[in-house]
Design an enzyme around this catalytic site. Sequence first.
Site, PDB file in Angstrom:
ATOM      1  N   ASP A  13      34.959  38.163  42.929  1.00 53.62           N
ATOM      2  CA  ASP A  13      34.765  39.434  43.206  1.00 53.62           C
ATOM      3  C   ASP A  13      33.319  39.652  42.805  1.00 53.62           C
ATOM      4  O   ASP A  13      32.830  39.283  41.708  1.00 53.62           O
ATOM      5  CB  ASP A  13      35.873  40.299  42.369  1.00 53.62           C
ATOM      6  N   ASP A 108      33.758  42.942  48.982  1.00 51.60           N
ATOM      7  CA  ASP A 108      33.265  42.315  47.877  1.00 51.60           C
ATOM      8  C   ASP A 108      34.182  41.430  47.180  1.00 51.60           C
ATOM      9  O   ASP A 108      33.900  41.098  45.882  1.00 51.60           O
ATOM     10  CB  ASP A 108      32.656  43.379  47.021  1.00 51.60           C
ATOM     11  N   GLU A 109      35.224  41.080  47.845  1.00 53.01           N
ATOM     12  CA  GLU A 109      36.210  40.303  47.084  1.00 53.01           C
ATOM     13  C   GLU A 109      36.696  39.186  48.163  1.00 53.01           C
ATOM     14  O   GLU A 109      36.806  39.578  49.650  1.00 53.01           O
ATOM     15  CB  GLU A 109      37.473  40.885  47.134  1.00 53.01           C
TER      16      GLU A 109
END
Length: 431
Positions: A13, A108-109
């Site tokens: 992340d 973002d992950e």
Amino acid sequence: MIVPSDKPIALIDCNNFYVSCERVFDPRLHGIPVIVLSNNDGCAVARSDESKAIGIRMGDPVFKIRDLMKRHGVVALSSNYTLYGDMSRRVVDTLHDFSPRFEVYSIDETFVDLSGFGSRMEAHATAMRAAVRRATGIPTCVGIAPTKTLSKLANYAAKKNPIFGGVCNLMRDDVRDYVMQRIPVGEIWGVGRATEAKLIAQGITTAAQLRDMPLALGRKVGTVVLERLVAELRGVACIDFEDVPPQRKGMAVTRSAGTPMMTFDVLAQALSAHATRAAEKLRQHGLVAGTITVFFHTNKHKPERPQHSASRSVRLSPMSNNTFELVEAAIAAARRGWKGDPSGNGCGYTKAGVVLDDLIPQEDVPAMLFPPERPRNAKVMDALDAINDRFGKKKMVTAREGFDKKAWTTKADMRSPRYTTRITELPVIRI
């Protein structure tokens, strides 16, 4: 018999992703409070650690925190989604070197399959963090666990507790117990506010207590969804690893207007732009749509102005990803929902969008007994896409989209340059 999984899944992340992207290209932002704003610069949607420390919360409206921002020297930036999307792509490209299987969960992950690394998985995760930082400048944390829910929990621990050094491994039972006894139940992936309140009423306040809840009680409190979550916390994988992205069932392009759209022509320009973008996305994914829906509405937070909202759908026959056909259908649907006087003045719409449904691969389009003539063939769309890919987005547009877009484009007065995708906005070094 339900057997716990022994296949490690890592969740990498990006920390404060939007802010981190801005800091990569502007080192002056390091060490000071920074926030990134939502569309039309309305609310804080990303915050640096410094901003969180002074009390700025996710979703805080800017007008309510202006004094706080001024007092602490907070830097506010408009959302730069073009930059964030490209930086996300670069992060994922870096992960290709660390596993043959991964699932992009959000901008973002990313879930990464670490099966086969054995005792080396923590070192491998540390190397993965270092590679992403070296290639993109983006700081990350990694959580490793046998299920997706536990890997999210591990990632939370890696971010919050410095003893893990950015990598938390919940494949170890002792570490898992230590972490789960200290994480509030409301921080678990899939536990919303309503479910959290129900669990607290049952005396369940930590991740460990939720893990130990009887499965039957979990189903009673939160249906089969909570029951599966409890199983995941016990190490039983209930959420599949999707290394092949599922086919899209729908697609939407929506925007808030910088200023209210008072006339039908202005609304039509905005919807034409949204339909054009939706058609581009369809062609990128090799899909066609069977239904297009347009919607537009006024600002409900300003009751002193006339209020109206509309949503109209049109069936596309034949199914299409043709820009001209989608624009025509969008305008036709908008005319049916428009509320205004004969001169074209309306209520002042502040948001509009286009939604596409019934998506299927282009090669699976049903044949028609009497297909309509379609002079605007795929070659025209190929040429349109090629020109915009080579010379930049919006170099060629439909006339219906108009040329003066100030009346409906989203406000972004504090947006940073799109460093990685616009050659005219590259950083300049002066010696």
